[in-house]
Design an enzyme around this catalytic site. Structure first.
Site, mmCIF file in Angstrom:
data_model
loop_
_atom_site.group_PDB
_atom_site.id
_atom_site.type_symbol
_atom_site.label_atom_id
_atom_site.label_comp_id
_atom_site.label_asym_id
_atom_site.label_seq_id
_atom_site.Cartn_x
_atom_site.Cartn_y
_atom_site.Cartn_z
ATOM 1 N N CYS A 116 41.489 -28.707 60.123
ATOM 2 C CA CYS A 116 42.487 -27.741 60.595
ATOM 3 C C CYS A 116 42.265 -26.330 60.070
ATOM 4 C CB CYS A 116 43.888 -28.215 60.221
ATOM 5 S SG CYS A 116 44.310 -29.765 61.005
ATOM 6 N N HIS A 256 49.045 -22.379 60.323
ATOM 7 C CA HIS A 256 48.605 -23.592 61.026
ATOM 8 C C HIS A 256 49.838 -24.405 61.427
ATOM 9 C CE1 HIS A 256 46.584 -27.170 62.176
ATOM 10 N NE2 HIS A 256 46.965 -27.864 61.122
ATOM 11 N N ASN A 286 50.199 -30.082 67.124
ATOM 12 C CA ASN A 286 49.079 -29.707 66.244
ATOM 13 C C ASN A 286 47.766 -29.859 67.021
ATOM 14 O OD1 ASN A 286 47.110 -29.450 64.292
ATOM 15 N ND2 ASN A 286 48.040 -30.873 62.843
HETATM 16 O O1 UT7 Z 1 47.049 -30.677 60.273
HETATM 17 C C1 UT7 Z 1 46.379 -31.461 59.350
HETATM 18 C C2 UT7 Z 1 47.173 -31.719 58.151
HETATM 19 N N1 UT7 Z 1 48.250 -32.631 58.445
HETATM 20 C C3 UT7 Z 1 49.477 -32.393 58.017
HETATM 21 O O2 UT7 Z 1 49.728 -31.382 57.435
HETATM 22 C C4 UT7 Z 1 50.503 -33.479 58.256
HETATM 23 C C5 UT7 Z 1 51.344 -33.690 57.016
HETATM 24 N N2 UT7 Z 1 52.306 -34.766 57.159
HETATM 25 C C6 UT7 Z 1 53.401 -34.708 57.955
HETATM 26 O O3 UT7 Z 1 53.580 -33.767 58.693
HETATM 27 C C7 UT7 Z 1 54.430 -35.796 57.828
HETATM 28 O O4 UT7 Z 1 54.134 -36.592 56.707
HETATM 29 C C8 UT7 Z 1 54.555 -36.713 59.081
HETATM 30 C C9 UT7 Z 1 55.171 -35.922 60.243
HETATM 31 C C10 UT7 Z 1 53.208 -37.240 59.475
HETATM 32 C C11 UT7 Z 1 55.498 -37.868 58.767
HETATM 33 O O5 UT7 Z 1 56.752 -37.390 58.342
HETATM 34 P P1 UT7 Z 1 57.414 -37.933 56.987
HETATM 35 O O6 UT7 Z 1 58.695 -37.218 56.848
HETATM 36 O O7 UT7 Z 1 56.410 -37.786 55.896
HETATM 37 O O8 UT7 Z 1 57.697 -39.429 57.351
HETATM 38 P P2 UT7 Z 1 57.215 -40.754 56.591
HETATM 39 O O9 UT7 Z 1 55.798 -41.054 56.942
HETATM 40 O O10 UT7 Z 1 57.588 -40.652 55.149
HETATM 41 O O11 UT7 Z 1 58.148 -41.824 57.268
HETATM 42 C C12 UT7 Z 1 59.569 -41.833 57.058
HETATM 43 C C13 UT7 Z 1 60.177 -42.956 57.873
HETATM 44 C C14 UT7 Z 1 59.477 -44.291 57.656
HETATM 45 O O12 UT7 Z 1 60.472 -45.303 57.753
HETATM 46 P P3 UT7 Z 1 61.128 -45.952 56.452
HETATM 47 O O13 UT7 Z 1 59.960 -46.532 55.693
HETATM 48 O O14 UT7 Z 1 61.777 -44.804 55.725
HETATM 49 O O15 UT7 Z 1 62.052 -46.955 57.011
HETATM 50 C C15 UT7 Z 1 58.532 -44.393 58.814
HETATM 51 O O16 UT7 Z 1 58.234 -45.725 59.145
HETATM 52 O O17 UT7 Z 1 60.037 -42.667 59.276
HETATM 53 C C16 UT7 Z 1 59.328 -43.728 59.924
HETATM 54 N N3 UT7 Z 1 58.458 -43.141 60.950
HETATM 55 C C17 UT7 Z 1 58.875 -42.893 62.193
HETATM 56 N N4 UT7 Z 1 60.048 -43.102 62.816
HETATM 57 C C18 UT7 Z 1 60.144 -42.727 64.091
HETATM 58 C C19 UT7 Z 1 57.186 -42.730 60.820
HETATM 59 N N5 UT7 Z 1 56.753 -42.199 61.975
HETATM 60 C C20 UT7 Z 1 57.782 -42.312 62.847
HETATM 61 C C21 UT7 Z 1 57.943 -41.928 64.194
HETATM 62 N N6 UT7 Z 1 59.149 -42.160 64.778
HETATM 63 N N7 UT7 Z 1 56.967 -41.351 64.909
#
Ligand code: UT7
Length: 329
Positions: A116, A256, A286
């Protein structure tokens, strides 16, 4: 004659027509519009559906727009750099093909892979060639067809990424405009948090890797998020401090577009008002190498000669950094 700096003198961009909305994603994986919007800021993204078309399709459209807008003869272009993680094919340079297709028959071309942050690294490379006096017209294009490497059954990744890209023309400037300063970094500690495991030299594609879906992007979102928030904000603040820029001095932050929460954290660290932050994550998601040039393309009409602009990015590898430039037109 004053010192030569590298200035952006034209911008082009392209996003495919097909709009993949959060609503449509709800029919594909266990997710919902509210979760995607509140956690990422994304409402929709574009998908390149044209049969047999790769990233060059996007890069060529962006390059053609730059040539048209700037009025240059493509034969004058010295170098074409395409920053991408989704080259058309392995081995053959996507840039070489793009250069030929846009009529840059006297140019050489090569790709940059820095995830990225690729567009920033491309801009840095192109600027060094201009500043040295060696070349006078360079196209830097950042583009990705992310849909070609995303698993649309994996809700951790498929809600985030989209296809698109853009580019800029770099030319010498003696008025002190263009790229002024940069802070670019990488750290291999990030390699396992965001990658495609199979298809490279360490693990060539086999029937087994395909059965295990290892040809798609894997991301440990939480871990990447932590590194991204601190490094993107720190780099942007460092570049401000090093150039004695206050929040009032900065006209635009070009961040970004990975996650609205990372963008907000960077903005807060720089103490900038919301309206100084370029944003289009809600409509394009993204696009990896495409985000920065697509922002410049989207906001081009709002930019004024002399504007102080800070670009900041964080990506797989890890790679990250910030650049300070003065807009040249
Ligand atoms: O561009 C390259 C660099 N990349 C980045 O900068 C990305 C950095 N990361 C992120 O933007 C975020 O970590 C994500 C958007 C990928 C994920 O968001 P998060 O707030 O970190 O969510 P999480 O992975 O901690 O998941 C929280 C909860 C989980 O459920 P429990 O375990 O709390 O019950 C996941 O299973 O949300 C659940 N979850 C979803 N729910 C609905 C994960 N993905 C989804 C989804 N829809 N798509």
């Amino acid at each position: 004659m004053g010192k030569i700096s590298a200035a952006i003198t034209a911008v082009g961009g392209y996003v495919p027509d097909y709009v993949l909305t959060n609503k449509e994603l709800e029919t594909m994986v266990e997710t919902n519009d509210e979760w995607i919007t509140s956690r990422t800021g994304i409402k929709e993204r574009r998908i390149l559906k044209e049969e047999g078309s790769g990233t060059s399709y996007i890069a060529i459209k962006a390059g053609e727009e730059i040539i048209k807008k700037s009025g240059i003869d493509p034969k004058e272009i010295d170098l074409v750099i395409v920053s991408t993680i989704t080259p058309d094919v392995l081995v053959a340079s996507t840039s070489a093909y793009v250069a030929t297709e846009i009529g840059a028959v006297n140019a050489f071309g090569y790709d940059i892979n820095a995830a990225c942050s690729g567009f920033l690294f491309g801009l840095s490379t192109g600027a060094a060639f201009i500043e040295s006096g060696k070349y006078k017209k360079i196209l830097i294009i950042g583009a990705d067809k992310m849909s070609s490497i995303i698993d649309y059954t994996d809700r951790n990744t498929c809600i985030i990424f989209g296809d698109g890209g853009g580019g800029v023309l770099l030319e010498p400037n003696t008025e002190g405009l263009g790229l002024v300063d940069e802070y670019l970094r990488s750290d291999g500690v990030g390699r396992d948090f965001l990658k495609i495991e199979a298809g490279g030299s360490m693990m060539p594609t086999t029937h087994e890797t395909l059965d295990a879906n290892k040809q798609y992007v894997y991301q440990d979102g939480k871990a990447v998020f932590k590194y991204a928030v601190s490094n993107m904000a720190d780099s942007a603040k460092l570049i401000m401090d090093r150039n004695n820029l206050t929040a009032e001095d900065v006209e635009w932050l070009v961040p970004h577009q990975a996650n609205k929460r990372i963008i907000d954290a960077t903005r807060r660290r720089m103490e900038l008002d919301d309206e100084k932050v370029m944003i289009n994550i809600h409509k394009f998601g993204n696009t990896t190498n495409g985000t920065i040039p697509l922002l410049l393309w989207d906001y081009e009409k709002k930019l004024n000669k002399g504007d102080n602009i800070v670009i900041a990015a964080f990506g797989g590898g890890f790679t990250w950094g910030a650049q300070f430039l003065k807009w040249a037109y």
